[in-house]
Design a protein around this motif. Structure first.
Motif, PDB file in Angstrom:
ATOM      1  N   ASP A  10      41.847  25.989  -1.121  1.00  0.00           N
ATOM      2  CA  ASP A  10      41.146  25.771  -2.616  1.00  0.00           C
ATOM      3  C   ASP A  10      42.131  25.332  -3.398  1.00  0.00           C
ATOM      4  OD1 ASP A  10      38.634  26.802  -1.596  1.00  0.00           O
ATOM      5  OD2 ASP A  10      39.077  28.916  -2.519  1.00  0.00           O
ATOM      6  N   ALA A  11      43.446  25.690  -3.356  1.00  0.00           N
ATOM      7  CA  ALA A  11      44.582  25.095  -4.205  1.00  0.00           C
ATOM      8  C   ALA A  11      44.794  23.722  -3.802  1.00  0.00           C
ATOM      9  CB  ALA A  11      45.896  25.790  -3.906  1.00  0.00           C
ATOM     10  N   ALA A  12      44.893  23.698  -2.356  1.00  0.00           N
ATOM     11  CA  ALA A  12      44.925  21.995  -1.818  1.00  0.00           C
ATOM     12  C   ALA A  12      43.741  21.141  -2.591  1.00  0.00           C
ATOM     13  CB  ALA A  12      44.826  21.857  -0.312  1.00  0.00           C
ATOM     14  N   VAL A  13      42.521  21.687  -2.701  1.00  0.00           N
ATOM     15  CA  VAL A  13      41.522  20.699  -3.034  1.00  0.00           C
ATOM     16  C   VAL A  13      42.146  20.259  -4.739  1.00  0.00           C
ATOM     17  CG1 VAL A  13      39.230  20.465  -4.063  1.00  0.00           C
ATOM     18  CG2 VAL A  13      39.671  21.734  -1.740  1.00  0.00           C
ATOM     19  N   ILE A  14      42.280  21.232  -5.426  1.00  0.00           N
ATOM     20  CA  ILE A  14      42.850  20.926  -6.667  1.00  0.00           C
ATOM     21  C   ILE A  14      44.043  19.866  -6.729  1.00  0.00           C
ATOM     22  CG2 ILE A  14      43.590  22.055  -8.964  1.00  0.00           C
ATOM     23  CD1 ILE A  14      41.902  24.502  -8.088  1.00  0.00           C
ATOM     24  N   VAL A  15      44.863  20.307  -6.024  1.00  0.00           N
ATOM     25  CA  VAL A  15      46.323  19.520  -6.235  1.00  0.00           C
ATOM     26  C   VAL A  15      46.106  18.091  -5.612  1.00  0.00           C
ATOM     27  CG1 VAL A  15      48.613  19.414  -5.106  1.00  0.00           C
ATOM     28  CG2 VAL A  15      47.845  21.727  -5.900  1.00  0.00           C
ATOM     29  N   ILE A  16      45.297  17.866  -4.437  1.00  0.00           N
ATOM     30  CA  ILE A  16      45.173  16.794  -4.122  1.00  0.00           C
ATOM     31  C   ILE A  16      44.219  15.953  -4.957  1.00  0.00           C
ATOM     32  CG2 ILE A  16      44.005  15.386  -2.057  1.00  0.00           C
ATOM     33  CD1 ILE A  16      44.706  17.638  -0.356  1.00  0.00           C
ATOM     34  N   ALA A  17      43.279  16.607  -5.454  1.00  0.00           N
ATOM     35  CA  ALA A  17      42.372  15.657  -6.536  1.00  0.00           C
ATOM     36  C   ALA A  17      43.177  15.211  -7.808  1.00  0.00           C
ATOM     37  CB  ALA A  17      41.100  16.792  -7.154  1.00  0.00           C
ATOM     38  N   GLU A  18      44.013  16.351  -8.032  1.00  0.00           N
ATOM     39  CA  GLU A  18      44.936  15.821  -9.442  1.00  0.00           C
ATOM     40  C   GLU A  18      46.058  14.720  -9.388  1.00  0.00           C
ATOM     41  OE1 GLU A  18      45.745  19.684 -11.552  1.00  0.00           O
ATOM     42  OE2 GLU A  18      43.640  19.943 -12.092  1.00  0.00           O
ATOM     43  N   ASN A  19      46.589  14.711  -8.158  1.00  0.00           N
ATOM     44  CA  ASN A  19      47.865  14.160  -7.802  1.00  0.00           C
ATOM     45  C   ASN A  19      47.707  13.173  -6.950  1.00  0.00           C
ATOM     46  OD1 ASN A  19      50.065  15.952  -9.394  1.00  0.00           O
ATOM     47  ND2 ASN A  19      48.751  17.661  -8.189  1.00  0.00           N
ATOM     48  N   GLY A  20      46.390  12.979  -6.167  1.00  0.00           N
ATOM     49  CA  GLY A  20      46.393  12.138  -5.063  1.00  0.00           C
ATOM     50  C   GLY A  20      47.228  12.840  -3.862  1.00  0.00           C
ATOM     51  N   TYR A  21      46.562  12.357  -2.572  1.00  0.00           N
ATOM     52  CA  TYR A  21      47.109  13.106  -1.469  1.00  0.00           C
ATOM     53  C   TYR A  21      48.665  12.664  -1.014  1.00  0.00           C
ATOM     54  CZ  TYR A  21      47.757  13.774   3.664  1.00  0.00           C
ATOM     55  OH  TYR A  21      48.364  14.153   4.781  1.00  0.00           O
ATOM     56  N   HIS A  22      48.889  11.569  -1.339  1.00  0.00           N
ATOM     57  CA  HIS A  22      50.348  11.095  -1.119  1.00  0.00           C
ATOM     58  C   HIS A  22      51.407  11.960  -2.026  1.00  0.00           C
ATOM     59  CE1 HIS A  22      48.818   8.462   2.019  1.00  0.00           C
ATOM     60  NE2 HIS A  22      48.142   8.025   1.092  1.00  0.00           N
ATOM     61  N   GLN A  23      50.949  12.173  -3.174  1.00  0.00           N
ATOM     62  CA  GLN A  23      51.860  12.703  -4.414  1.00  0.00           C
ATOM     63  C   GLN A  23      51.386  14.291  -4.220  1.00  0.00           C
ATOM     64  OE1 GLN A  23      50.483   9.717  -5.206  1.00  0.00           O
ATOM     65  NE2 GLN A  23      52.817   9.115  -4.686  1.00  0.00           N
ATOM     66  N   ALA A  24      50.859  14.778  -3.307  1.00  0.00           N
ATOM     67  CA  ALA A  24      50.518  16.210  -3.386  1.00  0.00           C
ATOM     68  C   ALA A  24      51.439  16.963  -2.351  1.00  0.00           C
ATOM     69  CB  ALA A  24      48.970  16.379  -2.742  1.00  0.00           C
ATOM     70  N   GLN A  25      52.596  17.261  -3.014  1.00  0.00           N
ATOM     71  CA  GLN A  25      53.405  17.927  -2.119  1.00  0.00           C
ATOM     72  C   GLN A  25      53.005  19.288  -1.565  1.00  0.00           C
ATOM     73  OE1 GLN A  25      54.708  16.843  -5.097  1.00  0.00           O
ATOM     74  NE2 GLN A  25      56.474  15.521  -4.711  1.00  0.00           N
TER      75      GLN A  25
END
Length: 195
Positions: free
Chosen positions: A13-28
């Motif tokens: 669930d956290a990954a969904v938010i982080v990837i959506a907000e930062n983009g996959y490549h910037q989602a460390q």
């Protein structure tokens, strides 16, 4: 099984938010860990790497998607009704989770070929559901008996996919679920369905 552990779902669930907000490549991974409220190392107890998180995320969410659709479809007696509730459900699930919509419609497409192949593998469950509706419609004489199921499945999935992508690109400014009926009518006509 790691999937049943609470932190697994927390991380997904956290990954969904982080990837959506930062983009996959910037989602460390560290950002995902922070959002999930876990230590960075904890993520590696559940996932090999960020790529594994993305694929697992899609597998989990698509599994839920298929499950929910199977439930709503089971209660309907005609292929046309089954198709309508599937369309409504598709639109509803994604419109209720804008982060997930961004990830599925935009971020997954920017991934490498290997990830896309794994994602296509996961998609098969959903496409199988569409096939079931189409075969049922042919069997019950609702749809054209000469219907090309493979082509029609692509048309249905492609239409839904494009509708959601357009909605995401327009900053989700309108009611996606309200489009269901019009989408349904177009698709039923394409299936050679009876009005």
């Amino acid at each position: 099984m790691k999937r049943n552990k609470p932190k697994y779902k927390q991380i997904i669930d956290a990954a969904v938010i982080v990837i959506a907000e930062n983009g996959y490549h910037q989602a460390q991974v560290s950002k995902i860990a922070k959002q999930a409220g876990v230590a960075d190392g904890t993520i590696y107890l559940y996932f090999k790497n960020k790529e594994d998180i993305l694929i697992s995320l899609f597998r989990e969410k698509m599994g839920y998607f298929v499950e929910k659709n199977e439930e709503v479809i089971a209660g309907k007696s005609t292929a046309a009704e089954k198709l309508l509730v599937m369309i409504e459900n598709h639109c509803r699930i994604l419109s209720e989770d804008s982060h997930l919509a961004i990830v599925t419609q935009l971020e997954l497409r920017q991934s490498n070929k290997e990830i896309r192949l794994k994602i296509n593998e996961v998609l098969k469950g959903y496409l199988h559901l569409v096939d079931q509706i189409l075969y049922y419609g042919i069997e019950t004489n609702e749809f054209d008996p000469d219907l090309d199921v493979r082509l029609t499945r692509q048309m249905i999935f492609g239409t839904l996919d494009e509708m959601v992508t357009t909605w995401v690109m327009n900053d989700q400014k309108y009611d996606l679920v309200a489009q269901s009926s019009a989408i349904h009518q177009l698709l039923i006509n394409g299936c050679g369905g009876k009005r």
